[in-house]
Motif scaffolding. Sequence first.
Motif, PDB file in Angstrom:
ATOM      1  N   ALA A  63       0.812  -1.219   0.000  1.00  0.00           N
ATOM      2  CA  ALA A  63       0.000   0.000   0.000  1.00  0.00           C
ATOM      3  C   ALA A  63       0.844   1.268   0.000  1.00  0.00           C
ATOM      4  O   ALA A  63       0.390   2.324  -0.445  1.00  0.00           O
ATOM      5  CB  ALA A  63      -0.927   0.002   1.228  1.00  0.00           C
ATOM      6  N   ASP A  64       2.088   1.146   0.482  1.00  0.00           N
ATOM      7  CA  ASP A  64       2.934   2.333   0.575  1.00  0.00           C
ATOM      8  C   ASP A  64       3.283   2.920  -0.788  1.00  0.00           C
ATOM      9  O   ASP A  64       3.694   4.078  -0.888  1.00  0.00           O
ATOM     10  CB  ASP A  64       4.219   2.012   1.344  1.00  0.00           C
ATOM     11  CG  ASP A  64       4.995   0.859   0.723  1.00  0.00           C
ATOM     12  OD1 ASP A  64       4.433  -0.260   0.693  1.00  0.00           O
ATOM     13  OD2 ASP A  64       6.123   1.085   0.281  1.00  0.00           O
ATOM     14  N   SER A  65       3.119   2.119  -1.841  1.00  0.00           N
ATOM     15  CA  SER A  65       3.464   2.595  -3.182  1.00  0.00           C
ATOM     16  C   SER A  65       2.241   3.049  -3.980  1.00  0.00           C
ATOM     17  O   SER A  65       2.357   3.381  -5.154  1.00  0.00           O
ATOM     18  CB  SER A  65       4.191   1.488  -3.955  1.00  0.00           C
ATOM     19  OG  SER A  65       3.344   0.352  -4.118  1.00  0.00           O
ATOM     20  N   MET A  66       1.069   3.053  -3.346  1.00  0.00           N
ATOM     21  CA  MET A  66      -0.169   3.370  -4.061  1.00  0.00           C
ATOM     22  C   MET A  66      -0.705   4.755  -3.715  1.00  0.00           C
ATOM     23  O   MET A  66      -0.536   5.240  -2.600  1.00  0.00           O
ATOM     24  CB  MET A  66      -1.261   2.333  -3.725  1.00  0.00           C
ATOM     25  CG  MET A  66      -0.937   0.914  -4.102  1.00  0.00           C
ATOM     26  SD  MET A  66      -2.323  -0.181  -3.681  1.00  0.00           S
ATOM     27  CE  MET A  66      -1.620  -1.778  -4.073  1.00  0.00           C
ATOM     28  N   ASP A  67      -1.399   5.353  -4.687  1.00  0.00           N
ATOM     29  CA  ASP A  67      -2.109   6.594  -4.402  1.00  0.00           C
ATOM     30  C   ASP A  67      -3.514   6.240  -3.929  1.00  0.00           C
ATOM     31  O   ASP A  67      -3.876   5.063  -3.858  1.00  0.00           O
ATOM     32  CB  ASP A  67      -2.131   7.511  -5.630  1.00  0.00           C
ATOM     33  CG  ASP A  67      -2.821   6.869  -6.831  1.00  0.00           C
ATOM     34  OD1 ASP A  67      -3.591   5.890  -6.654  1.00  0.00           O
ATOM     35  OD2 ASP A  67      -2.599   7.345  -7.966  1.00  0.00           O
ATOM     36  N   SER A  68      -4.319   7.237  -3.603  1.00  0.00           N
ATOM     37  CA  SER A  68      -5.643   6.973  -3.038  1.00  0.00           C
ATOM     38  C   SER A  68      -6.553   6.210  -3.996  1.00  0.00           C
ATOM     39  O   SER A  68      -7.350   5.368  -3.577  1.00  0.00           O
ATOM     40  CB  SER A  68      -6.306   8.280  -2.608  1.00  0.00           C
ATOM     41  OG  SER A  68      -6.421   9.169  -3.708  1.00  0.00           O
ATOM     42  N   GLY A  69      -6.421   6.487  -5.299  1.00  0.00           N
ATOM     43  CA  GLY A  69      -7.263   5.798  -6.278  1.00  0.00           C
ATOM     44  C   GLY A  69      -6.967   4.315  -6.334  1.00  0.00           C
ATOM     45  O   GLY A  69      -7.885   3.480  -6.341  1.00  0.00           O
ATOM     46  N   ALA A  70      -5.683   3.977  -6.335  1.00  0.00           N
ATOM     47  CA  ALA A  70      -5.288   2.570  -6.367  1.00  0.00           C
ATOM     48  C   ALA A  70      -5.672   1.878  -5.060  1.00  0.00           C
ATOM     49  O   ALA A  70      -6.098   0.715  -5.057  1.00  0.00           O
ATOM     50  CB  ALA A  70      -3.785   2.466  -6.605  1.00  0.00           C
ATOM     51  N   LEU A  71      -5.521   2.600  -3.948  1.00  0.00           N
ATOM     52  CA  LEU A  71      -5.916   2.051  -2.657  1.00  0.00           C
ATOM     53  C   LEU A  71      -7.408   1.742  -2.627  1.00  0.00           C
ATOM     54  O   LEU A  71      -7.832   0.708  -2.115  1.00  0.00           O
ATOM     55  CB  LEU A  71      -5.574   3.032  -1.525  1.00  0.00           C
ATOM     56  CG  LEU A  71      -4.114   3.112  -1.085  1.00  0.00           C
ATOM     57  CD1 LEU A  71      -3.926   4.269  -0.117  1.00  0.00           C
ATOM     58  CD2 LEU A  71      -3.673   1.809  -0.436  1.00  0.00           C
ATOM     59  N   LEU A  72      -8.197   2.637  -3.187  1.00  0.00           N
ATOM     60  CA  LEU A  72      -9.644   2.457  -3.203  1.00  0.00           C
ATOM     61  C   LEU A  72     -10.026   1.188  -3.979  1.00  0.00           C
ATOM     62  O   LEU A  72     -10.823   0.385  -3.529  1.00  0.00           O
ATOM     63  CB  LEU A  72     -10.335   3.680  -3.809  1.00  0.00           C
ATOM     64  CG  LEU A  72     -11.847   3.586  -3.983  1.00  0.00           C
ATOM     65  CD1 LEU A  72     -12.530   3.339  -2.650  1.00  0.00           C
ATOM     66  CD2 LEU A  72     -12.383   4.880  -4.627  1.00  0.00           C
ATOM     67  N   LYS A  73      -9.425   1.010  -5.169  1.00  0.00           N
ATOM     68  CA  LYS A  73      -9.727  -0.159  -5.993  1.00  0.00           C
ATOM     69  C   LYS A  73      -9.347  -1.453  -5.265  1.00  0.00           C
ATOM     70  O   LYS A  73     -10.107  -2.414  -5.257  1.00  0.00           O
ATOM     71  CB  LYS A  73      -8.995  -0.069  -7.319  1.00  0.00           C
ATOM     72  CG  LYS A  73      -9.517   1.012  -8.251  1.00  0.00           C
ATOM     73  CD  LYS A  73      -8.723   1.040  -9.545  1.00  0.00           C
ATOM     74  CE  LYS A  73      -9.227   2.157 -10.470  1.00  0.00           C
ATOM     75  NZ  LYS A  73      -8.429   2.233 -11.721  1.00  0.00           N
TER      76      LYS A  73
END
Length: 201
Positions: free
Chosen positions: A184-194
Amino acid sequence: MIAYVKGEIAELTESNVVVEVGGVGFNVGISARVAQSLPDIGEEVKLHTYTLVREDAFSLYGFLSRSELEIFKKCIAVSGIGPKGALAILSVMDADGLRYAILSGDAKAIAKAPGIGARTAERLILELKDKVSYDDALIDMEMEKGQAMIPPSEGAIKEAVEALVALGYGQTESLRAVNGIADADSMDSGALLKAALKNLF
């Protein structure tokens, strides 16, 4: 005063365990969750303990992890919540679940504990929201195994959690889903949401 007790379980109820150490039985208050996780009578156990000394009492409260002990100590520092109230809360949710509830402002989840009303739950959130962090909410079991866990940025977490809540998911459920994402540390909010949505299905 007493950091932990390690010995044989002599007696066990939903709220209390007697641990025999060197011929001495220590009476230790526990949460229902701890009681359910303990081995059978006659087996060995190690409990991290909190010692409460009063004029009329000397009490021990036991926990299976330091993480749970630390959140217990934070809870009893809140006005109106004593050891019994803190154990009641930790009987309906684990340490990480309580941190999630505090961070997401989920008073309803905390108020499910016997004897803890909505106002008390809101007071606990108000007093502890700045004393727990997203780092603290990481799974304690992984930390005890010595595995490094890098939390995602708080900004990205908050945005993803807010989006999930807007979609109708509970606050605690949403935060748990986001924090359960690998890499998760490499993701932005959009990727986290998906990724979180996949965890929820």
